[in-house]
Design a protein around this motif. Structure first.
Motif, PDB file in Angstrom:
ATOM      1  N   GLY A 225       7.897  -5.972  -9.313  1.00 13.55           N
ATOM      2  CA  GLY A 225       7.549  -5.869  -7.898  1.00 13.55           C
ATOM      3  C   GLY A 225       6.835  -4.594  -7.567  1.00 13.55           C
ATOM      4  O   GLY A 225       7.262  -3.834  -6.725  1.00 13.55           O
ATOM      5  N   TYR A 226       5.724  -4.290  -8.272  1.00  9.75           N
ATOM      6  CA  TYR A 226       4.993  -3.057  -8.025  1.00  9.75           C
ATOM      7  C   TYR A 226       4.411  -2.975  -6.629  1.00  9.75           C
ATOM      8  O   TYR A 226       4.174  -1.915  -6.103  1.00  9.75           O
ATOM      9  N   GLY A 227       4.136  -4.105  -6.029  1.00 14.06           N
ATOM     10  CA  GLY A 227       3.290  -4.128  -4.836  1.00 14.06           C
ATOM     11  C   GLY A 227       3.924  -3.684  -3.564  1.00 14.06           C
ATOM     12  O   GLY A 227       3.335  -3.827  -2.520  1.00 14.06           O
ATOM     13  N   VAL A 228       5.140  -3.173  -3.543  1.00  9.97           N
ATOM     14  CA  VAL A 228       5.791  -2.824  -2.286  1.00  9.97           C
ATOM     15  C   VAL A 228       6.442  -1.466  -2.411  1.00  9.97           C
ATOM     16  O   VAL A 228       6.850  -1.047  -3.479  1.00  9.97           O
ATOM     17  N   HIS A 229       6.530  -0.760  -1.294  1.00 10.71           N
ATOM     18  CA  HIS A 229       7.252   0.506  -1.233  1.00 10.71           C
ATOM     19  C   HIS A 229       8.725   0.276  -0.924  1.00 10.71           C
ATOM     20  O   HIS A 229       9.577   1.045  -1.300  1.00 10.71           O
ATOM     21  N   SER A 230       8.999  -0.727  -0.170  1.00 12.50           N
ATOM     22  CA  SER A 230      10.366  -1.077   0.196  1.00 12.50           C
ATOM     23  C   SER A 230      10.425  -2.590   0.258  1.00 12.50           C
ATOM     24  O   SER A 230       9.410  -3.259   0.263  1.00 12.50           O
ATOM     25  N   PRO A 231      11.649  -3.172   0.276  1.00 12.61           N
ATOM     26  CA  PRO A 231      11.724  -4.633   0.291  1.00 12.61           C
ATOM     27  C   PRO A 231      10.850  -5.240   1.379  1.00 12.61           C
ATOM     28  O   PRO A 231      10.890  -4.838   2.529  1.00 12.61           O
ATOM     29  N   SER A 232      10.018  -6.171   1.017  1.00 13.12           N
ATOM     30  CA  SER A 232       9.034  -6.728   1.936  1.00 13.12           C
ATOM     31  C   SER A 232       9.651  -7.770   2.847  1.00 13.12           C
ATOM     32  O   SER A 232      10.507  -8.545   2.453  1.00 13.12           O
ATOM     33  N   LEU A 233       9.173  -7.791   4.088  1.00  8.85           N
ATOM     34  CA  LEU A 233       9.603  -8.790   5.064  1.00  8.85           C
ATOM     35  C   LEU A 233       8.521  -9.831   5.296  1.00  8.85           C
ATOM     36  O   LEU A 233       8.632 -10.662   6.184  1.00  8.85           O
ATOM     37  N   LEU A 234       7.449  -9.744   4.507  1.00  7.17           N
ATOM     38  CA  LEU A 234       6.293 -10.598   4.768  1.00  7.17           C
ATOM     39  C   LEU A 234       6.611 -12.077   4.648  1.00  7.17           C
ATOM     40  O   LEU A 234       5.975 -12.903   5.274  1.00  7.17           O
ATOM     41  N   LYS A 235       7.570 -12.447   3.799  1.00  5.35           N
ATOM     42  CA  LYS A 235       7.844 -13.857   3.574  1.00  5.35           C
ATOM     43  C   LYS A 235       8.980 -14.385   4.452  1.00  5.35           C
ATOM     44  O   LYS A 235       9.383 -15.519   4.318  1.00  5.35           O
ATOM     45  N   HIS A 236       9.495 -13.530   5.321  1.00  8.56           N
ATOM     46  CA  HIS A 236      10.530 -13.996   6.243  1.00  8.56           C
ATOM     47  C   HIS A 236       9.882 -14.787   7.361  1.00  8.56           C
ATOM     48  O   HIS A 236       8.883 -14.374   7.934  1.00  8.56           O
ATOM     49  N   VAL A 406      -0.260  13.940  -5.093  1.00  8.87           N
ATOM     50  CA  VAL A 406      -1.498  13.464  -5.712  1.00  8.87           C
ATOM     51  C   VAL A 406      -1.234  12.182  -6.495  1.00  8.87           C
ATOM     52  O   VAL A 406      -2.015  11.220  -6.423  1.00  8.87           O
ATOM     53  N   GLN A 407      -0.128  12.136  -7.223  1.00  6.03           N
ATOM     54  CA  GLN A 407       0.189  10.949  -8.023  1.00  6.03           C
ATOM     55  C   GLN A 407       0.477   9.742  -7.135  1.00  6.03           C
ATOM     56  O   GLN A 407       0.044   8.626  -7.435  1.00  6.03           O
ATOM     57  N   GLU A 408       1.208   9.945  -6.054  1.00  2.56           N
ATOM     58  CA  GLU A 408       1.560   8.833  -5.172  1.00  2.56           C
ATOM     59  C   GLU A 408       0.412   8.427  -4.255  1.00  2.56           C
ATOM     60  O   GLU A 408       0.525   7.456  -3.506  1.00  2.56           O
ATOM     61  N   ASN A 409      -0.692   9.176  -4.294  1.00  2.00           N
ATOM     62  CA  ASN A 409      -1.889   8.839  -3.523  1.00  2.00           C
ATOM     63  C   ASN A 409      -3.115   8.797  -4.428  1.00  2.00           C
ATOM     64  O   ASN A 409      -4.224   9.115  -4.004  1.00  2.00           O
ATOM     65  N   SER A 502       3.419   1.706  -8.725  1.00  2.00           N
ATOM     66  CA  SER A 502       3.770   1.068  -7.457  1.00  2.00           C
ATOM     67  C   SER A 502       2.697   1.329  -6.414  1.00  2.00           C
ATOM     68  O   SER A 502       2.292   0.438  -5.664  1.00  2.00           O
ATOM     69  N   HIS A 503       2.224   2.567  -6.373  1.00  2.00           N
ATOM     70  CA  HIS A 503       1.180   2.943  -5.410  1.00  2.00           C
ATOM     71  C   HIS A 503      -0.097   2.142  -5.647  1.00  2.00           C
ATOM     72  O   HIS A 503      -0.664   1.559  -4.714  1.00  2.00           O
ATOM     73  N   VAL A 504      -0.550   2.084  -6.889  1.00  2.00           N
ATOM     74  CA  VAL A 504      -1.821   1.413  -7.186  1.00  2.00           C
ATOM     75  C   VAL A 504      -1.727  -0.079  -6.900  1.00  2.00           C
ATOM     76  O   VAL A 504      -2.609  -0.672  -6.266  1.00  2.00           O
TER      77      VAL A 504
END
Length: 795
Positions: A225-236, A406-409, A502-504
């Motif tokens: 689950g690289y694509g999120v910073h925190s648990p996603s609510l998009l599918k709710h 720098v790494q997280e951005n 995760s960032h990328v």
């Protein structure tokens, strides 16, 4: 104090509406202050939506409200508006007064940013918790959905939306950074996102702040689950909205969080990853196009967020994130908010916003606003509140503590640099403003230590995933849970790799094809930019040398007729910002940019010098004397793609000259506008009255005919250049001999005549005698030239 006798709400609102058209702003605000103080919330609730629309204008842009974006400090209403709308002013007092009650105000979903609106209309819960539990479902279906916002949310939405509604053309010129709106944004940001202290409490009891607390982070994180910073609510699904979190600790910062989310959503969230990928197709219309004013406000937001985030206490800066919201009670909600505010709330939406601007902004100097917004974001160390000596700042090393930022951005540095590179090679770098932008970027990336941090971030991202799984099982185990003390460094590296990946993947998607900033492909693109910079330097030098030659030829001797009198004796391709001091600045900016690019990419100085010198000699020998690459069309020359690139890069230019009627060309700076117009009327009158006689005399083949043709303008004597179709049609018309008096309007000619009359006065000549001498001298001069021309023709 007892409440005053109340009017019916309809009468109160009717009176306010009537006053809005008859009373000046100062008196209206004074009346509103009394009404806000004296009337209860029940009565104020009725007028609140009307008042907000009166101040900020309607959401559809038809009503302009107070026109805060056009209100400058020179206006009498400027201070009145700022005082009334300040964070602790009467308007905010009204908001807090209504906030203490259960009042809601509706906003049509159609006015929400594109991705949010599309999400809701598809029946999916938006990612931003600001829009949760706010939907009103009408019986007619989802097309007329509304959001029910509390007073603070309603006020901030309208305030933020005011920026993106169409603005009428200003009556007077003024900087958008000096407008009342810009100043109010700064005031709100500093008040609700304070660098020191906390947000002042509401003067009214308020326990109904409806901000959903951030979702708790799980301690067991999978690399799938690289694509999120925190648990996603998009599918709710929107019919399964979670309940509002009423945690008192979370309510402490609800206003700050609401303000930030509202600003980010309304100003930045106009592009989603899927939408941006579709925009790569030229058939897809842009969903939203920001203005320069919009970008400047976004930059203000970025700077304030960095200052807010950097005010975090040192002991909290390096602490690990809490695993659950109810733990680490010693960390205040405001401090926790500072720690996550940039990455969690702003990063993704700002990245897509900047990427869109980089790809779609016009190739002109207005791009500077976008560029400085980007440079402000990637340099958070400039907003720490420390006083820095400007001279010491030039070679200041980026502190090691910013390596994690720098790494997280990483994509903010690498991907946007690559997009900017593609843009720079299509920009006219001879223009000093464009050269300055290239210099600014190179200077930022050349800061000691920054390039190494970026390169290390890339190495972390390219770490093979199967090695990570082998090194670190799912869930970070402590020694007490069975982990090894010897693997502590390994866990740190794995955590860093996870954060970069995760960032990328969050910003570019799981299937992104990452191009290394320090890879061979980009190195080739940098070399291409260096070539274009070198070409622009050569062009700027050539323009500067040509300008110096023209200035030398028009020296003091030219006042006596020795110099050239050609009205077109200027470099035809030069713009106002491409002359004099600006060309020197261009050369300086590009020289420094080349130095910085060598530092960033560790280029060999010897090879670079050889490349530039070779390019310069090639240009001097041929390119500077050639036209851009063209093909001959039916109506004249047509530029090819190669020719366009040659013009943009400054390799070649057209010799652009005025090709119309010489009598009607623009009035020059060395001419008297009054005399030009007056003499044109006199010469036109003479030409109309004696035109037939002029034709007859000039058509004679003998010496008198040749002498008349010398004094009367003849179009055949003008040099023929490559002409545009319009100019060619004009030049092909039969041109009759005519008298031209325009040279008498030149200040140089007037000065010569004045000197001759002065000399005649010294020699006791009358003005009439001096005039006869001048006319006789002019006639003899033309006679000699005609004889010489005849003699040259015979030879």
């Amino acid at each position: 104090m007892a409440a005053p006798t109340l009017q019916q709400p309809s009468f109160l609102l009717a009176n306010l509406r009537n006053d809005s058209t008859t009373k000046p702003l100062l008196h209206r605000c004074q009346d509103l202050v009394k009404i806000i103080d004296d009337y209860p919330a029940k009565e104020l609730h009725v007028i609140f939506p009307w008042l907000v629309e009166t101040v900020f204008g309607s959401l559809d842009g038809i009503l302009g409200g107070w026109n805060l974006r056009l209100l400058q400090a020179r206006s009498h209403e400027y201070n009145v508006a700022l005082e009334f709308l300040s964070p602790s002013g009467p308007m905010m007092k009204l908001v807090y007064k209504l906030q203490a009650e259960e009042y809601k105000y509706e906003i049509p979903v159609n006015y929400l940013p594109g991705p949010v609106k599309a999400c809701i209309q598809q029946g999916v819960l938006p990612e931003c918790p600001l829009f949760h539990n706010k939907l009103q479902f009408p019986l007619s279906g989802l097309l007329t959905l509304n959001l029910a916002l509390n007073p603070f949310e309603f006020f901030m939405f309208n305030f933020a939306y005011c920026l993106i509604t169409p603005k009428p053309p200003p009556q007077q010129q003024g900087s958008s950074t000096d407008s009342a709106y810009f100043v109010l944004v700064d005031m709100y940001l500093k008040y609700f996102l304070p660098s020191e202290g906390s947000v002042p409490p509401s003067p009214f009891s308020d326990s109904r702040g409806s901000v959903t607390a951030p979702s708790p982070r799980s301690t067991s994180v999978s690399f799938s689950g690289y694509g999120v910073h925190s648990p996603s609510l998009l599918k709710h699904h929107i019919f399964q909205q979670p309940s509002v979190n009423a945690d008192p600790a979370a309510q402490e910062i609800w206003r700050s969080e609401t303000l930030l989310q509202m600003f980010v959503e309304v100003w930045l969230h106009h592009y989603s990853l899927e939408m941006y990928q579709k925009l790569q197709s030229p058939q897809v219309k842009e969903p939203f196009s920001p203005t320069e004013e919009h970008v400047l406000v976004v930059r203000l937001l970025v700077k304030n967020l960095h200052a807010f985030s950097n005010s975090l206490k040192p002991d909290q800066l390096t602490s690990s994130p809490p695993t659950h919201s109810h733990t680490h009670t010693h960390t205040s909600p405001l401090e926790e908010f500072k720690r996550v505010v940039v990455q969690r709330f702003v990063q993704q939406k700002l990245y897509l916003f900047l990427q869109h601007c980089f790809g779609h902004w016009p190739l002109d100097a207005s791009f500077r606003a976008v560029l400085e917004t980007w440079l402000s974001y990637i340099q958070p160390w400039r907003y720490t509140g420390e006083k820095i000596n400007p001279q010491a700042d030039q070679n200041r090393t980026v502190p090691d503590k910013w390596e994690s930022f720098v790494q997280e951005n990483l994509l903010m540095y690498t991907k946007l640099f690559q997009v900017l590179l593609n843009r720079a090679v299509r920009t006219d770098l001879v223009n000093a403003k464009n050269a300055l932008m290239v210099f600014r970027v190179s200077k930022v990336f050349a800061q000691p230590n920054l390039a190494d941090m970026i390169q290390k971030g890339e190495q972390l991202f390219l770490e093979p995933e199967h090695v990570l799984h082998h090194r670190q099982p799912r869930g970070y185990l402590t020694p007490n849970q069975g982990g090894s003390f010897l693997s502590s460094r390994q866990r740190v590296v794995t955590d860093m790799v996870f954060r970069v990946k995760s960032h990328v993947y969050a910003l570019e998607g799981q299937d992104c094809q990452y191009k290394q900033m320090f890879g061979n492909e980009l190195r080739g693109a940098v070399m291409k930019l260096i070539q274009i910079i070198a070409q622009a330097r050569q062009t700027a030098k050539r323009i500067s040398d040509h300008s110096n030659e023209v200035a030398a030829s028009n020296s003091f001797l030219s006042w006596f007729g020795v110099g050239s009198s050609d009205l077109n004796n200027t470099f035809s391709g030069a713009e106002p910002e491409e002359s004099g001091e600006c060309l020197k600045k261009t050369h300086e900016f590009l020289d420094r940019a080349l130095e910085h690019l060598c530092q960033i990419f560790k280029l060999n100085q010897g090879q670079l010098t050889q490349l530039i010198s070779t390019l310069g000699s090639c240009q001097d020998e041929g390119n500077c004397k050639q036209l851009p690459d063209c093909i001959q069309g039916e109506n004249g020359l047509i530029l090819t793609d190669l020719g366009r690139k040659q013009i943009i890069s400054g390799q070649r230019r057209f010799d652009i000259q005025y090709q119309g009627d010489p009598e009607l060309q623009p009035i020059r700076s060395y001419e008297s506008a009054l005399l030009v117009r007056l003499l044109y009327r006199v010469s036109s009158l003479i030409n109309r009255r004696f035109g037939a006689h002029m034709d007859a005399v000039c058509s004679r083949p003998d010496f008198p005919g040749r002498l008349c043709r010398h004094f009367l303008s003849d179009g055949d004597s003008a040099p023929r250049l490559n002409q545009s179709p319009l100019s060619r049609r004009w030049s092909e018309r039969p041109r009759r001999p005519r008298l031209s008096l325009r040279r008498l309007a030149s200040f140089r000619t007037l000065m010569v005549l004045l000197l001759i009359y002065g000399l005649g006065a010294i020699l006791s000549f009358s003005p009439v005698s001096s005039s006869i001498v001048i006319l006789t001298g002019g006639f003899l001069y033309g006679l000699v030239l005609t004889l010489l021309q005849d003699k040259l023709k015979t030879h």
